[in-house]
Design an enzyme around this catalytic site. Structure first.
Site, PDB file in Angstrom:
ATOM      1  N   VAL A  46      -6.154  13.446   2.839  1.00  0.00           N
ATOM      2  CA  VAL A  46      -4.814  13.759   2.523  1.00  0.00           C
ATOM      3  C   VAL A  46      -4.217  12.306   2.737  1.00  0.00           C
ATOM      4  O   VAL A  46      -4.772  12.223   4.299  1.00  0.00           O
ATOM      5  CB  VAL A  46      -3.981  14.520   3.536  1.00  0.00           C
ATOM      6  N   LYS A  47      -3.165  11.466   2.667  1.00  0.00           N
ATOM      7  CA  LYS A  47      -2.263  10.346   2.756  1.00  0.00           C
ATOM      8  C   LYS A  47      -1.373  10.308   4.102  1.00  0.00           C
ATOM      9  O   LYS A  47      -0.820  11.344   3.612  1.00  0.00           O
ATOM     10  CB  LYS A  47      -1.923   9.752   1.549  1.00  0.00           C
ATOM     11  N   ILE A  48      -1.001   9.940   4.711  1.00  0.00           N
ATOM     12  CA  ILE A  48      -0.535  10.066   6.527  1.00  0.00           C
ATOM     13  C   ILE A  48       0.087   8.651   6.424  1.00  0.00           C
ATOM     14  O   ILE A  48      -0.636   7.784   6.719  1.00  0.00           O
ATOM     15  CB  ILE A  48      -1.308  11.069   7.316  1.00  0.00           C
TER      16      ILE A  48
END
Ligand code: E4P
Length: 226
Positions: free
Chosen positions: A85-87
């Site tokens: 998941v890109k944060i």
């Protein structure tokens, strides 16, 4: 260095996979918007094609840390294992990273990284990858390759397990410099990947080999005909 495809166009992804050794796919909200389709329709189609062992990166959208964590849960529930998941590496993002790290179930990639300090903080917060935007950094008047190399060194020198996922490329030279440096991964648009070996000298050398062979054994003949 892992090589990922920065795109959500399934036909282009299939073409890269047919011809090149790819390790997965990265997307961002802009890339998903270009598809004009619902995000999980596109992402699940990509996952189905690349298989569960390949990496896929999809971005949390919420502005608050708690919302990013909820987005992360949904993304991983839909896309399964080997999902990152890109944060965004911003204040709320660091809080989200700490929350996700505490849960210990979801792998995440710090994105929108323009500075080594963002990468360092993301690594300390438990990110698997930090994604510096090489070309965008160049466009700001800094050296994207140098900053990416510094980030790689910071991780090594501090015994941080986080890897660089270099992103935002405009040419194959940038990718090569980072491969030489040994960064963990790079993601590039299909057109950049297609241009990796586009070179008249290479094409002409291979064509000459074929023509010379045909002079020997006949037009259209290959080894199997001999
Ligand atoms: C990756 O994390 C980024 O979303 C992406 O590579 C940015 O690329 P661009 O600068 O070509 O839009």
């Amino acid at each position: 260095m892992k090589l990922l495809i920065d795109n959500a166009d399934i036909e282009k992804i299939k073409k890269v996979y047919e011809f090149y050794p790819a390790d997965g796919v990265t997307t961002n909200p802009t890339i998903l918007a270009k598809s004009g389709r619902q995000p999980f329709d596109v992402l699940k189609e990509i996952r189905e094609f690349i298989g569960e062992d390949a990496d896929i990166h999809a971005q949390a959208i919420a502005r608050s840390a708690e919302g990013m964590v909820e987005d992360a849960h949904k993304i991983v529930a839909e896309l399964g294992k080997n999902t990152y998941v890109k944060i965004p590496a911003i204040e709320e993002g660091f809080k989200a990273m700490k929350l996700l790290a505490k849960e210990g179930k979801i792998k995440f990639t710090a994105t929108a990284v323009y500075t080594p300090m963002q990468a360092f903080l993301s690594a300390k917060a438990g990110a698997s990858y930090a994604a510096p935007y090489v070309n965008r950094i160049d466009n700001m008047g800094y050296n994207g390759i140098e900053i990416t190399q510094r980030i790689h060194d910071i991780f090594l020198n501090n015994d941080l397990e986080t890897e660089v996922l270099a992103a935002s490329f405009k040419n194959s030279q940038q990718l090569l410099e980072l491969a030489e440096y040994g960064v963990g991964a790079a993601t590039a648009a299909p057109d950049v990947i297609f241009s990796l070996v586009k070179n008249d000298a290479i094409t002409s050398a291979v064509e000459t080999f074929i023509k010379d062979f045909e002079k020997l054994v006949g037009e259209g003949k290959t080894m199997k005909d001999c």
